[in-house]
Scaffold this motif. Sequence first.
Motif, PDB file in Angstrom:
ATOM      1  N   VAL A 150      -1.909   2.882  -6.800  1.00 15.72           N
ATOM      2  CA  VAL A 150      -2.092   2.327  -8.140  1.00 15.72           C
ATOM      3  C   VAL A 150      -3.344   1.456  -8.135  1.00 15.72           C
ATOM      4  O   VAL A 150      -3.787   0.988  -7.082  1.00 15.72           O
ATOM      5  CB  VAL A 150      -0.872   1.491  -8.588  1.00 15.72           C
ATOM      6  N   ARG A 152      -5.316  -2.030  -9.493  1.00 18.81           N
ATOM      7  CA  ARG A 152      -5.132  -3.380 -10.026  1.00 18.81           C
ATOM      8  C   ARG A 152      -6.498  -4.034 -10.188  1.00 18.81           C
ATOM      9  O   ARG A 152      -7.319  -3.998  -9.264  1.00 18.81           O
ATOM     10  CB  ARG A 152      -4.259  -4.231  -9.114  1.00 18.81           C
ATOM     11  N   CYS A 163       1.314   1.228  -3.178  1.00 21.88           N
ATOM     12  CA  CYS A 163       2.454   0.354  -3.448  1.00 21.88           C
ATOM     13  C   CYS A 163       3.745   0.872  -2.844  1.00 21.88           C
ATOM     14  O   CYS A 163       4.787   0.199  -2.935  1.00 21.88           O
ATOM     15  CB  CYS A 163       2.615   0.154  -4.958  1.00 21.88           C
ATOM     16  N   VAL A 196       0.932  -6.470  -2.145  1.00 24.91           N
ATOM     17  CA  VAL A 196       1.460  -5.620  -3.208  1.00 24.91           C
ATOM     18  C   VAL A 196       2.506  -6.420  -3.968  1.00 24.91           C
ATOM     19  O   VAL A 196       3.405  -7.008  -3.363  1.00 24.91           O
ATOM     20  CB  VAL A 196       2.072  -4.328  -2.641  1.00 24.91           C
ATOM     21  N   ASP A 200       3.003  -4.020  -9.338  1.00 23.84           N
ATOM     22  CA  ASP A 200       2.360  -2.835  -8.772  1.00 23.84           C
ATOM     23  C   ASP A 200       3.396  -1.735  -8.541  1.00 23.84           C
ATOM     24  O   ASP A 200       3.131  -0.553  -8.788  1.00 23.84           O
ATOM     25  CB  ASP A 200       1.675  -3.174  -7.449  1.00 23.84           C
ATOM     26  N   SER A 203       4.250  -0.137 -11.760  1.00 23.70           N
ATOM     27  CA  SER A 203       3.185   0.807 -12.123  1.00 23.70           C
ATOM     28  C   SER A 203       3.345   2.108 -11.351  1.00 23.70           C
ATOM     29  O   SER A 203       3.139   3.204 -11.895  1.00 23.70           O
ATOM     30  CB  SER A 203       1.811   0.196 -11.838  1.00 23.70           C
TER      31      SER A 203
END
Length: 242
Positions: A150, A152, A163, A196, A200, A203
């Motif tokens: 993912v 960020r 993640c 993490v 996260d 997501s």
Amino acid sequence: MRQQPEQQAPPVQRLRIRYAKRGRLRFTSHRDFSRAFERAVFRARVPMAYSSGFNPHPRISYAGAAPTGSASEAEYLEIALAAVVDPADVHAQLEEALPPGLDVLEVVESAGGSLADLLEASRWWADVAAQPTEAATAVDAFLAAGSVTVGRMTKKGLRQLDCRVPVVSLVAVPAPEGSAAGARLELVLRHAVPAVRPDDVLSGLAQVSAVALGPAPLLTRVAQGPLDEATGEVRDPLHARA
């Protein structure tokens, strides 16, 4: 010649403190909390030890702060003192000096070693809008994946994170009775570098499943401390060996 700063005496006692961020105070940033806590120890007349140098500051070590917006029952810090005190007295004094929602839960004498090194993992609740069967479908897809990447946004730009790897356990259960949420995700997350966060993982769940978890889930950290590798449980760092 510039005058040398006064050297402070070394601390004679260290206390470790567990505190909570509740209600609207979960939106308090770490910087805001640190300012509020320094004012609280001053008002409570806690005999703090100070650093040496031209700008002495109270010796307070913060460890493992939760992201802004997350509630928490397991935040920790350590203070160094210039006099020996009863931890119960400090507990009462700080509880009175801090605003409701920033609540001191426990104060104990430090057993030595690094507090930060004891904070190996966290246990979280994420209350989401999806129903338990839908949330369980998303969890199964996430756990079956070997890797879930993912993005960020950070101060240095967009960062890609896996993640899936730090997730020790993840399960979907019905939300508590009376809750507006449909399901509660119970997550044990190993502290890693790069860190993490629970959002996260959410997501990642959305990425691997078509299930809509809903907007603005309530995140609550319920435990933080040493990770029992055999059981996956997060133990109490205030009563663990350093």
